[in-house]
Design an enzyme around this catalytic site. Structure first.
Site, PDB file in Angstrom:
ATOM      1  CG  LEU A  15       8.220 -18.510  20.834  1.00 40.17           C
ATOM      2  CD1 LEU A  15       9.492 -18.962  20.025  1.00 40.17           C
ATOM      3  CD2 LEU A  15       9.000 -18.146  22.270  1.00 40.17           C
ATOM      4  N   GLY A  16       5.034 -15.214  19.994  1.00 42.54           N
ATOM      5  CA  GLY A  16       4.624 -13.884  19.400  1.00 42.54           C
ATOM      6  C   GLY A  16       3.521 -14.294  18.534  1.00 42.54           C
ATOM      7  N   GLY A  18       1.409 -11.951  14.588  1.00 47.41           N
ATOM      8  CA  GLY A  18       1.277 -11.099  13.658  1.00 47.41           C
ATOM      9  C   GLY A  18       0.303 -11.499  13.023  1.00 47.41           C
ATOM     10  N   GLY A  19       0.115 -10.661  11.809  1.00 52.94           N
ATOM     11  CA  GLY A  19      -0.870 -10.560  10.919  1.00 52.94           C
ATOM     12  C   GLY A  19      -0.846 -11.859  10.057  1.00 52.94           C
ATOM     13  CG  MET A  20       1.097 -12.619   6.935  1.00 52.76           C
ATOM     14  SD  MET A  20      -0.455 -13.270   5.997  1.00 52.76           S
ATOM     15  CE  MET A  20       0.286 -14.855   5.373  1.00 52.76           C
ATOM     16  N   GLY A  21       0.560 -15.114  11.294  1.00 47.28           N
ATOM     17  CA  GLY A  21       0.754 -16.340  11.956  1.00 47.28           C
ATOM     18  C   GLY A  21       0.959 -16.220  13.336  1.00 47.28           C
ATOM     19  CB  VAL A  23       6.177 -17.513  16.558  1.00 48.25           C
ATOM     20  CG1 VAL A  23       7.412 -18.231  16.367  1.00 48.25           C
ATOM     21  CG2 VAL A  23       6.216 -16.818  15.239  1.00 48.25           C
ATOM     22  CE  LYS A  38       4.869 -16.060  10.689  1.00 47.87           C
ATOM     23  NZ  LYS A  38       5.588 -14.952   9.982  1.00 47.87           N
ATOM     24  CG  ASP A 132       8.239  -5.226   7.964  1.00 49.47           C
ATOM     25  OD1 ASP A 132       8.456  -4.118   8.396  1.00 49.47           O
ATOM     26  OD2 ASP A 132       7.418  -5.967   8.678  1.00 49.47           O
TER      27      ASP A 132
END
Length: 244
Positions: A15-16, A18-21, A23, A38, A132
């Site tokens: 699904l997506g 980023g810097g922390m995982g 999904v 995640k 954020d």
């Protein structure tokens, strides 16, 4: 609620990331429901600081139970894998919608911003500052009638929000005190909500430029009055967004 029985079906998808995982769309086999999973990649999970930060995000988010915050179902550590399962929202993010449509009509944007405000009021009452708030962190239900706040990856408890000179947040929406690396509180999220509202209603964030230029503008320049770019907006709504 006990351990999750999770299956990541080959027909389901990422699904997506980023810097922390990363999904993934997965399925809770025990309860036969889709979940968003995640996962902290194993190479990052092996780093104690990254692992601790990831678990901290999950635990902060899991303490929040509100209709406009994506709920966490479970947090798991299985060998080299660290992950948490949260409600799968079948719609799209506000960011995706704005990239497709450009801007939203006031009667469409209003309920979305209201829902985010409700979520932030609740989180702040629990002493959690998101830090954020931006369109990509707002998920919209499939029918578009409800907005949910997600991604507490850099959220912080109010008593720990001292800043320490480190700049966190997304440059287009970051509050001046965040841009300066100073202590934050709930008002920092409200500034970001106002910047996001400006974007949703006008089609662009209040400031544009490089990261350095954005930071400088948030620190030194008042945002343009919303009525100057969306003259059809009701005055009281524009005033509320300008105040944020």
């Amino acid at each position: 609620d006990g351990p999750l029985d999770i299956a990541v079906d080959e027909t389901e998808r990422e699904l997506g990331r980023g810097g922390m995982g990363i999904v993934y769309l997965a399925r809770d086999v025990q309860l036969d429901r889709p979940v968003a999973l995640k996962l902290l990649p194993p190479e990052q999970a092996a780093l104690p600081d990254r692992r601790a930060r990831f678990l901290r995000e999950a635990r902060l988010a899991a303490r929040l139970a509100h209709p406009n915050i994506v709920p966490i179902h479970a947090v798991e550590e299985v060998g080299a894998f660290v992950f948490f399962a949260m409600r799968y929202v079948a719609g799209e993010s506000l960011g995706e919608r704005l990239r497709r449509e450009g801007r939203l009509a006031p009667h469409v944007a209003g309920p979305i911003l209201r829902d985010v405000a409700y979520a932030l009021a609740y989180a702040h009452a629990q002493d959690v500052v998101h830090r954020d708030i931006k369109p990509d962190n707002i998920l919209l239900d499939e029918d578009g009638t409800r907005a949910l706040v997600t991604d507490f990856g850099i959220a912080v408890l109010r008593d720990d929000a001292q800043g320490g000179g480190r700049i966190v947040g997304t440059p287009e929406y970051v509050a001046p005190e965040q841009a300066a690396g100073e202590a934050v509180d709930g008002r920092s999220d409200l500034y970001a909500l106002g910047a996001m509202g400006f974007h949703a209603l006008s089609g662009r964030p209040p400031f544009q430029g490089t990261v350095a230029e954005l930071i400088s503008q948030h620190l030194t320049t008042p945002a343009p009055p919303l009525l100057s770019v969306v003259p059809e907006l009701r005055h009281k709504n524009a005033a509320a967004n300008d105040r944020a």
